[in-house]
Every structure is written in C-alpha cells, then in structure tokens.
Design a protein around this motif. Structure first.
Motif, mmCIF file in Angstrom:
data_model
loop_
_atom_site.group_PDB
_atom_site.id
_atom_site.type_symbol
_atom_site.label_atom_id
_atom_site.label_comp_id
_atom_site.label_asym_id
_atom_site.label_seq_id
_atom_site.Cartn_x
_atom_site.Cartn_y
_atom_site.Cartn_z
ATOM 1 N N GLY A 113 0.822 -1.200 0.000
ATOM 2 C CA GLY A 113 0.000 0.000 0.000
ATOM 3 C C GLY A 113 0.853 1.245 0.000
ATOM 4 O O GLY A 113 0.585 2.193 0.730
ATOM 5 N N LEU A 114 1.899 1.231 -0.845
ATOM 6 C CA LEU A 114 2.864 2.323 -0.943
ATOM 7 C C LEU A 114 3.510 2.569 0.412
ATOM 8 O O LEU A 114 3.479 3.660 0.975
ATOM 9 C CB LEU A 114 2.216 3.596 -1.491
ATOM 10 N N TYR A 115 4.104 1.493 0.965
ATOM 11 C CA TYR A 115 4.888 1.524 2.205
ATOM 12 C C TYR A 115 4.048 1.958 3.415
ATOM 13 O O TYR A 115 4.535 2.633 4.320
ATOM 14 C CB TYR A 115 6.095 2.460 2.057
ATOM 15 N N GLY A 116 2.776 1.541 3.396
ATOM 16 C CA GLY A 116 1.925 1.809 4.550
ATOM 17 C C GLY A 116 1.162 3.114 4.493
ATOM 18 O O GLY A 116 0.395 3.423 5.424
ATOM 19 N N ILE A 117 1.354 3.888 3.441
ATOM 20 C CA ILE A 117 0.598 5.142 3.320
ATOM 21 C C ILE A 117 -0.889 4.854 3.168
ATOM 22 O O ILE A 117 -1.733 5.584 3.713
ATOM 23 C CB ILE A 117 1.118 5.961 2.123
ATOM 24 N N TYR A 118 -1.206 3.782 2.441
ATOM 25 C CA TYR A 118 -2.602 3.390 2.250
ATOM 26 C C TYR A 118 -2.934 2.213 3.170
ATOM 27 O O TYR A 118 -2.066 1.405 3.500
ATOM 28 C CB TYR A 118 -2.848 2.999 0.792
ATOM 29 N N PRO A 119 -4.198 2.100 3.583
ATOM 30 C CA PRO A 119 -4.575 1.036 4.516
ATOM 31 C C PRO A 119 -4.540 -0.364 3.900
ATOM 32 O O PRO A 119 -4.558 -1.349 4.633
ATOM 33 C CB PRO A 119 -6.010 1.413 4.921
#
Length: 268
Positions: A169-175
């Motif tokens: 998720g883009l290194y945790g940016i998205y859930p």
C-alpha cells in the motif's frame, strides 16, 4: 477476472503518460541528487567525465523514475482505497495467459484474429509489463557489463521491489493495496529484463562501448585543464569546510569562532 483492481488501468494508453510527465517535471532535481555522487566517483576513478557517460547515467535514472511512477500512479485517495474489496494478490502463475486466451479474439488457427487480439487489454497489459523492464536489461548489459544470468536476477529483484511496493500500500501510506501483487508480473518483468539483455548487442552497435568510454575518460583525465583545477579547488573547499565545521560543532568551538568573527568586524 475482467478487472484486476479498481485503480489499475495499465491497458489505457493515457495512463502511461501520467508517470512520464511526472518524471519529466521532477527529473532535473532527482537526477542531480542521484547522479552527482556516482559522477564524482567516476571522476576520481578515471580523472575525467565525458559527455556520453553523463548521458547514459542521466537517461538510466530517467528510465527508473518513469518505471517507478508507472507502478504507483495515478494515486487514489485514502478514502477510496479504504473501501476497496478487490483482490490483493495473485499467486497463481500464468493467469494472464489464460485470461488472454479466454477474453480476446485470438485464435492461433485464424490469422485474421491476431491483430484485433493485440489491441485488447488482455494482451496490452502483459505486453507492457515485458516492455517495462527491457531497458533495464539493456542498461545492465551495455553500461554495467552484467552477464545474462545476473540481468535475470536483477530484473527479478526490480520486479519484486515494484510488487512489494504495491502490496504494502505504498509503504503503509494506504490502509491496503490499491494495485494487485501479481506473480505473473514477476514473470513478465523478469522476462523483459532477459529480452533486453539478449538484444543489447544489436541495439548498441552505433554507440561507444564501455571500454571506449573508460579509455576516453582516462585520456581526458591526463589533461589538467583550468576547469579541472577549479572544480578540484571548489570540491576540496567544500569537503574541508564541511569537515572543519562538523569538528568545531562537536568540540563546541563553533560559537567561539562565530563570536570572534563578529568581534573582528566590530573593531574599527
């Protein structure tokens, strides 16, 4: 599986323009930041930097920027991703091949279906996944002089980095992931790097070889020009100034020297 994820539109031609435009906008700054240390190392190793070496390095970074943005853009909103219910990953190999056979007009025994088939998303998406890493294989073999087996390994590593970026998720940016982690993409990207490595000898015949680039750099390095002396002076000044500044800061003398400087200026 007609649509892999809600935001993955690799089959649409316009979706490829967004990463390229973004890379063009930020390329000059990132290219300087990423290329400068490498060019400095090359300068000290060979004593000079020729224009073609700089072009190869800059275009390699530009390619990597385009490829990276291609796998993350366009960015959806976090709210949209939070409500996604699409599949997160596919671990079944050759799903793309089965989809191509089942969802396109392609019929091996009917040549008139071949051209319409390549215009459909079932072909376009896997095809561009191969195209994506062909330049990577070319650069590795042409400039970095890597053998085919290592090109395949590095191509797999690059593809795995891309897929893990999507899965995270883009290194945790998205859930959650907004693009699919697909084992087929690993296969296709690795194949693209392999193809790039294979066709490199035919593509770079008109360009100087790495050996010729190094030889010209050595020849240039033997000539101590005024510009080279000026660059060395500026570089040494920056390095020495930085080291001295750090040392003074560590021993607590930076304030002392600063006060002494201002005191000197205040003396009539």
């Amino acid at each position: 599986m007609k649509e892999k994820v809600a935001f993955e539109r690799l089959g649409e031609p316009m979706s490829f323009l967004i990463p390229i435009k973004s890379a063009i906008l930020i390329f000059p700054v990132l290219a300087i930041l990423l290329s400068l240390p490498f060019l400095i190392v090359q300068y000290h190793r060979y004593g000079g930097i020729i224009a073609w070496r700089s072009i190869v390095i800059f275009t390699f970074i530009f390619y990597l920027l385009c490829a990276y943005f291609l796998i993350i853009l366009p960015l959806p909103s976090i709210q949209e991703v939070r409500h996604l219910t699409t599949q997160r990953y596919n671990l079944i190999p050759f799903t793309a091949l089965r989809e191509f056979i089942s969802t396109t007009y392609f019929n091996l025994m009917r040549p008139q279906t071949w051209i319409p088939a390549v215009k459909q998303p079932g072909f376009i998406q896997p095809f561009f996944n191969i195209i994506l890493t062909i330049p990577f294989g070319v650069y590795l073999r042409y400039y970095f002089k890597q053998p085919i087996r290592k090109i395949v390994l590095y191509g797999f590593g690059l593809s795995l980095f891309f897929e893990l970026t999507q899965l995270s998720g883009l290194y945790g940016i998205y859930p959650r992931p907004y693009r699919l982690f697909d084992v087929d993409d690993l296969i296709l990207n690795t194949s693209g790097a392999f193809v790039g490595g294979l066709i490199t000898p035919f593509l770079v015949k008109a360009f100087p070889t790495r050996e010729q680039i190094d030889r010209r750099s050595y020849d240039q390095g033997r000539k101590v020009t005024v510009l080279r002396r000026l660059v060395a002076l500026i570089f040494d000044y920056l390095v020495v100034g930085t080291i001295v500044g750090i040392f003074l800061s560590l021993v607590g003398l930076d304030k002392l020297t600063e006060n002494a400087y201002f005191y000197t200026l205040s003396v009539p």
